[in-house]
Scaffold this motif. Structure first.
Motif, PDB file in Angstrom:
ATOM      1  N   PHE A 186      12.635 -28.092 -37.649  1.00 23.80           N
ATOM      2  CA  PHE A 186      11.176 -28.085 -37.566  1.00 23.80           C
ATOM      3  C   PHE A 186      10.554 -28.209 -38.945  1.00 23.80           C
ATOM      4  O   PHE A 186      11.194 -28.008 -39.962  1.00 23.80           O
ATOM      5  CB  PHE A 186      10.643 -26.838 -36.845  1.00 23.80           C
ATOM      6  CG  PHE A 186      10.780 -25.553 -37.593  1.00 23.80           C
ATOM      7  CD1 PHE A 186      11.754 -24.644 -37.282  1.00 23.80           C
ATOM      8  CD2 PHE A 186       9.885 -25.237 -38.618  1.00 23.80           C
ATOM      9  CE1 PHE A 186      11.864 -23.452 -37.984  1.00 23.80           C
ATOM     10  CE2 PHE A 186       9.992 -24.058 -39.310  1.00 23.80           C
ATOM     11  CZ  PHE A 186      10.991 -23.158 -38.992  1.00 23.80           C
ATOM     12  N   LEU A 239       3.664 -27.198 -40.535  1.00 21.82           N
ATOM     13  CA  LEU A 239       2.504 -28.056 -40.778  1.00 21.82           C
ATOM     14  C   LEU A 239       1.360 -27.319 -41.448  1.00 21.82           C
ATOM     15  O   LEU A 239       0.696 -27.851 -42.338  1.00 21.82           O
ATOM     16  CB  LEU A 239       2.008 -28.668 -39.468  1.00 21.82           C
ATOM     17  CG  LEU A 239       3.014 -29.534 -38.712  1.00 21.82           C
ATOM     18  CD1 LEU A 239       2.405 -30.023 -37.409  1.00 21.82           C
ATOM     19  CD2 LEU A 239       3.457 -30.706 -39.577  1.00 21.82           C
ATOM     20  N   GLU A 255       1.587 -23.226 -37.820  1.00 19.79           N
ATOM     21  CA  GLU A 255       1.780 -24.349 -36.906  1.00 19.79           C
ATOM     22  C   GLU A 255       3.106 -25.016 -37.258  1.00 19.79           C
ATOM     23  O   GLU A 255       3.341 -25.376 -38.409  1.00 19.79           O
ATOM     24  CB  GLU A 255       0.642 -25.366 -37.039  1.00 19.79           C
ATOM     25  CG  GLU A 255       0.802 -26.537 -36.087  1.00 19.79           C
ATOM     26  CD  GLU A 255      -0.280 -27.595 -36.233  1.00 19.79           C
ATOM     27  OE1 GLU A 255      -0.379 -28.437 -35.331  1.00 19.79           O
ATOM     28  OE2 GLU A 255      -1.016 -27.577 -37.248  1.00 19.79           O
ATOM     29  N   LYS A 268       6.116 -27.998 -36.138  1.00 15.91           N
ATOM     30  CA  LYS A 268       6.406 -29.221 -35.390  1.00 15.91           C
ATOM     31  C   LYS A 268       7.913 -29.389 -35.322  1.00 15.91           C
ATOM     32  O   LYS A 268       8.590 -29.377 -36.348  1.00 15.91           O
ATOM     33  CB  LYS A 268       5.777 -30.435 -36.061  1.00 15.91           C
ATOM     34  CG  LYS A 268       6.053 -31.726 -35.312  1.00 15.91           C
ATOM     35  CD  LYS A 268       5.368 -32.902 -35.958  1.00 15.91           C
ATOM     36  CE  LYS A 268       5.636 -34.159 -35.132  1.00 15.91           C
ATOM     37  NZ  LYS A 268       4.998 -35.323 -35.741  1.00 15.91           N
ATOM     38  N   ARG A 269       8.424 -29.501 -34.114  1.00 19.22           N
ATOM     39  CA  ARG A 269       9.847 -29.742 -33.911  1.00 19.22           C
ATOM     40  C   ARG A 269      10.144 -31.192 -34.272  1.00 19.22           C
ATOM     41  O   ARG A 269       9.375 -32.086 -33.940  1.00 19.22           O
ATOM     42  CB  ARG A 269      10.222 -29.495 -32.450  1.00 19.22           C
ATOM     43  CG  ARG A 269       9.891 -28.108 -31.943  1.00 19.22           C
ATOM     44  CD  ARG A 269      10.708 -27.035 -32.544  1.00 19.22           C
ATOM     45  NE  ARG A 269      12.112 -27.317 -32.341  1.00 19.22           N
ATOM     46  CZ  ARG A 269      13.085 -26.520 -32.751  1.00 19.22           C
ATOM     47  NH1 ARG A 269      12.809 -25.410 -33.361  1.00 19.22           N
ATOM     48  NH2 ARG A 269      14.332 -26.837 -32.547  1.00 19.22           N
ATOM     49  N   ILE A 279       6.929 -29.900 -28.573  1.00 17.95           N
ATOM     50  CA  ILE A 279       7.110 -30.418 -29.931  1.00 17.95           C
ATOM     51  C   ILE A 279       6.336 -29.591 -30.946  1.00 17.95           C
ATOM     52  O   ILE A 279       6.843 -29.275 -32.009  1.00 17.95           O
ATOM     53  CB  ILE A 279       6.684 -31.899 -30.003  1.00 17.95           C
ATOM     54  CG1 ILE A 279       7.635 -32.737 -29.156  1.00 17.95           C
ATOM     55  CG2 ILE A 279       6.650 -32.389 -31.442  1.00 17.95           C
ATOM     56  CD1 ILE A 279       7.224 -34.181 -29.017  1.00 17.95           C
ATOM     57  N   GLN A 280       5.099 -29.230 -30.620  1.00 18.75           N
ATOM     58  CA  GLN A 280       4.271 -28.487 -31.555  1.00 18.75           C
ATOM     59  C   GLN A 280       4.011 -27.078 -31.048  1.00 18.75           C
ATOM     60  O   GLN A 280       3.727 -26.882 -29.867  1.00 18.75           O
ATOM     61  CB  GLN A 280       2.946 -29.199 -31.782  1.00 18.75           C
ATOM     62  CG  GLN A 280       2.838 -29.611 -33.229  1.00 18.75           C
ATOM     63  CD  GLN A 280       1.729 -30.584 -33.457  1.00 18.75           C
ATOM     64  OE1 GLN A 280       1.685 -31.631 -32.837  1.00 18.75           O
ATOM     65  NE2 GLN A 280       0.844 -30.242 -34.353  1.00 18.75           N
ATOM     66  N   TYR A 281       4.135 -26.110 -31.949  1.00 18.71           N
ATOM     67  CA  TYR A 281       3.962 -24.700 -31.609  1.00 18.71           C
ATOM     68  C   TYR A 281       3.054 -24.024 -32.618  1.00 18.71           C
ATOM     69  O   TYR A 281       3.060 -24.369 -33.793  1.00 18.71           O
ATOM     70  CB  TYR A 281       5.315 -23.960 -31.641  1.00 18.71           C
ATOM     71  CG  TYR A 281       6.274 -24.452 -30.617  1.00 18.71           C
ATOM     72  CD1 TYR A 281       6.261 -23.936 -29.333  1.00 18.71           C
ATOM     73  CD2 TYR A 281       7.205 -25.434 -30.929  1.00 18.71           C
ATOM     74  CE1 TYR A 281       7.150 -24.383 -28.379  1.00 18.71           C
ATOM     75  CE2 TYR A 281       8.091 -25.877 -29.982  1.00 18.71           C
ATOM     76  CZ  TYR A 281       8.061 -25.353 -28.710  1.00 18.71           C
ATOM     77  OH  TYR A 281       8.940 -25.803 -27.763  1.00 18.71           O
TER      78      TYR A 281
END
Length: 151
Positions: free
Chosen positions: A44, A47, A59, A61-62, A74-76
């Protein structure tokens, strides 16, 4: 669709019966994706990183996932309550951008930020947290360990 963990055990993801998913089923699917694809933290990219003495919001992003992976996997966004030493997923509900100001609405509150400052307002008690916008390269090792534990 079947996905397999590194241990070879399948977990059914998706919505094969096309019924309306509850928020718990959706949360389970997101955690399942984290489990399946979370073998290494190098998978990951950080961001955004907002920090204060009591709270941090990140934030993630995988990267390196199959093209068929849903965007929600994909985004957490994660929140660390530093007083309780508790890291948890927060669900992004909507986004608003107006050129200079970015806004993110979550299940647990509202984040407003620009290039110099950020504020998070909790949904349930309206507590306001002024957050410092930190360089992602300054991400604390302790928080990386917490992410490892969550995954």
């Amino acid at each position: 669709m079947h996905s397999h963990s590194k241990f070879g055990q399948g977990i059914r993801l998706g919505n094969p019966t096309n019924h309306t998913l509850s928020k718990y089923e959706i949360h389970y699917q997101r955690i399942s994706y984290l489990f399946i694809f979370g073998d290494m933290l190098s998978d990951f990219k950080i961001l955004r990183f907002f920090d204060s003495p009591s709270l941090a919001i990140v934030e993630l992003k995988r990267i390196g996932l199959p093209d068929s992976t849903p965007g929600s996997a994909i985004q957490y966004w994660l929140m660390l309550d530093k007083h309780q030493d508790k890291l948890s997923l927060i669900d992004l509900r909507s986004i608003d951008s107006s050129g200079e100001v970015e806004e993110r609405f979550f299940d647990r509150g509202f984040l407003k930020y620009n290039t110099t400052e950020a504020t998070f307002i909790e949904k349930f008690n309206s507590a306001q947290h002024r957050l410092e916008i930190r360089n992602t390269s300054d991400f604390p090792t302790k928080m990386l360990s917490k992410i490892r534990e969550l995954i």
